[in-house]
Scaffold this active site. Structure first.
Site, PDB file in Angstrom:
ATOM      1  N   CYS A 132       0.828  -1.207   0.000  1.00  0.00           N
ATOM      2  CA  CYS A 132       0.000   0.000   0.000  1.00  0.00           C
ATOM      3  C   CYS A 132       0.863   1.258   0.000  1.00  0.00           C
ATOM      4  O   CYS A 132       1.413   1.648   1.038  1.00  0.00           O
ATOM      5  CB  CYS A 132      -0.937  -0.011   1.217  1.00  0.00           C
ATOM      6  SG  CYS A 132      -1.956   1.464   1.333  1.00  0.00           S
ATOM      7  N   CYS A 135      -0.399   4.094   2.224  1.00  0.00           N
ATOM      8  CA  CYS A 135      -0.125   3.892   3.653  1.00  0.00           C
ATOM      9  C   CYS A 135       1.354   4.138   3.969  1.00  0.00           C
ATOM     10  O   CYS A 135       1.678   4.757   4.985  1.00  0.00           O
ATOM     11  CB  CYS A 135      -0.448   2.456   4.074  1.00  0.00           C
ATOM     12  SG  CYS A 135      -1.980   1.813   3.404  1.00  0.00           S
ATOM     13  N   ASP A 136       2.256   3.638   3.135  1.00  0.00           N
ATOM     14  CA  ASP A 136       3.664   3.569   3.529  1.00  0.00           C
ATOM     15  C   ASP A 136       4.621   4.419   2.691  1.00  0.00           C
ATOM     16  O   ASP A 136       5.804   4.515   3.030  1.00  0.00           O
ATOM     17  CB  ASP A 136       4.136   2.102   3.481  1.00  0.00           C
ATOM     18  CG  ASP A 136       3.347   1.238   4.457  1.00  0.00           C
ATOM     19  OD1 ASP A 136       2.978   1.760   5.516  1.00  0.00           O
ATOM     20  OD2 ASP A 136       3.098   0.058   4.158  1.00  0.00           O
TER      21      ASP A 136
END
Ligand code: NDP
Length: 303
Positions: A132, A135-136
């Protein structure tokens, strides 16, 4: 017999349960195999509003579970293995042999990222391997990263990652991309991105603590690339096997919804199980809230 049975324990499931119990209903939530869902295998979460200090995925999910329990949601550590939505009350059977009867159901079983299946990939998850970028990606400022895949998600993630990374490789196993033409044009025009064609990831390399590179194979030839992060974007699989033939699913297996209503009156869906695009905890939580409000409307008309 409960008013609302929530299947799934990610942000969608817990939020639905919290809203439904606060609306005065008897609510049961069945967790599935992994209580807390996909977030329990992520590291830090910096984009879920309300936490000024860093919080980990497992901590966030523990908070949600505790909040639901404190409000009176009954939590069952069970896995639903079959459902009968043909009559009301709805019947869902657990692996434990428990039979759950409910006046309404909220399905929040989520989706799972597909992985390459390498041992080294598993070893370095959360240590440089992610599924993701939203997300990261932030953790890879001025670093070199690679995205694996050739669909819309891979191309979108590669472009997104150029906001942080100094260089992004897009590694694809064929000589052409599946992504839409407009996405491909944007990809090719981005000077930070280099596409590596016809290459399969043979191994993810690391120093035990974090990813340091990737070993690629092209027609038997091996090539090593040094990098700091690898984003696997080869698709997601919604967890809908038990709903096949019971609810309308699209060709990729996602539950078809209108708002949060499924094809069966009284059965609602929220989160990644019906959302192939956004896949974010906050979006799932929002959809869980909507599903509980829709279930409330349904139950108040029915009773
Ligand atoms: P897709 O199924 O579209 O693409 C998956 C990609 O991963 C393919 O290029 C496939 O390669 C590759 N792949 C699959 N398995 C492996 C493997 N084991 N090793 C290496 N490569 C592999 O998935 P997406 O997640 O990209 O998209 C899912 C859906 O969501 C699609 O309908 C997409 O259009 C949509 N979407 C839309 C977006 C948008 O509109 N902005 C953004 C993101 C997704 P191969 O071609 O060789 O099979």
């Amino acid at each position: 017999m409960v008013d609302v049975l929530v299947i799934g324990s990610g942000p969608a499931g817990y939020t639905a349960a919290i809203y439904a119990v606060r609306a005065g209903y008897k609510v049961k939530l069945v967790t599935g195999n992994q209580d807390g869902g996909q977030l329990t295998i992520t590291s830090f979460i910096e984009n879920y509003p309300g936490f000024s200090e860093k919080i980990t995925g497992p901590q966030l999910m523990m908070q949600m579970r505790q909040q639901a329990e404190n409000l009176g949601v009954e939590i069952e550590y069970d896995v639903i293995e079959s459902v009968d939505f043909s009559n009301r009350p709805f019947i869902c059977k657990g692996e434990s042999s428990v039979v759950y009867e409910s006046r309404s159901v909220i399905v929040a079983t989520g989706a799972n990222a597909k992985w390459l299946g390498l041992e080294s990939e598993n070893k370095y998850k959360n240590k440089g391997v992610s599924a993701c970028a939203t997300c990261d990606g932030f953790f890879f400022k001025n670093k070199v990263v690679a995205v694996i895949g050739g669909g819309n998600a891979a191309v979108e993630e590669a472009i997104y990652l150029t906001n942080f990374a100094s260089k992004v490789f897009l590694i694809h196993r064929r000589d052409s991309l599946k992504a839409e033409k407009i996405m491909q044009t944007r990809l090719m025009e981005n000077s930070k991105i280099e596409v590596i064609w016809n290459s399969r990831v043979a191994e993810i390399l690391g120093d035990e603590k974090k990813v340091t590179g990737v070993l690629l194979e092209n027609n038997g030839e091996l090539r090593k690339i040094d990098l700091d992060g690898i984003f696997v974007a080869i698709g997601h699989a919604p967890a809908t096997a038990i709903f096949s033939g019971k609810l309308d699913l699209d060709e990729a297996g996602y539950i078809v919804v209108s708002g949060t209503r499924t094809s069966v009156r009284g059965v609602f869906a929220a989160g990644d199980v019906c959302d192939p695009i956004y896949r974010q905890a906050i979006v799932s939580a929002g959809q869980g809230c909507k599903a509980a409000i829709d279930a409330d409307k349904f139950l108040s008309i029915e009773s």
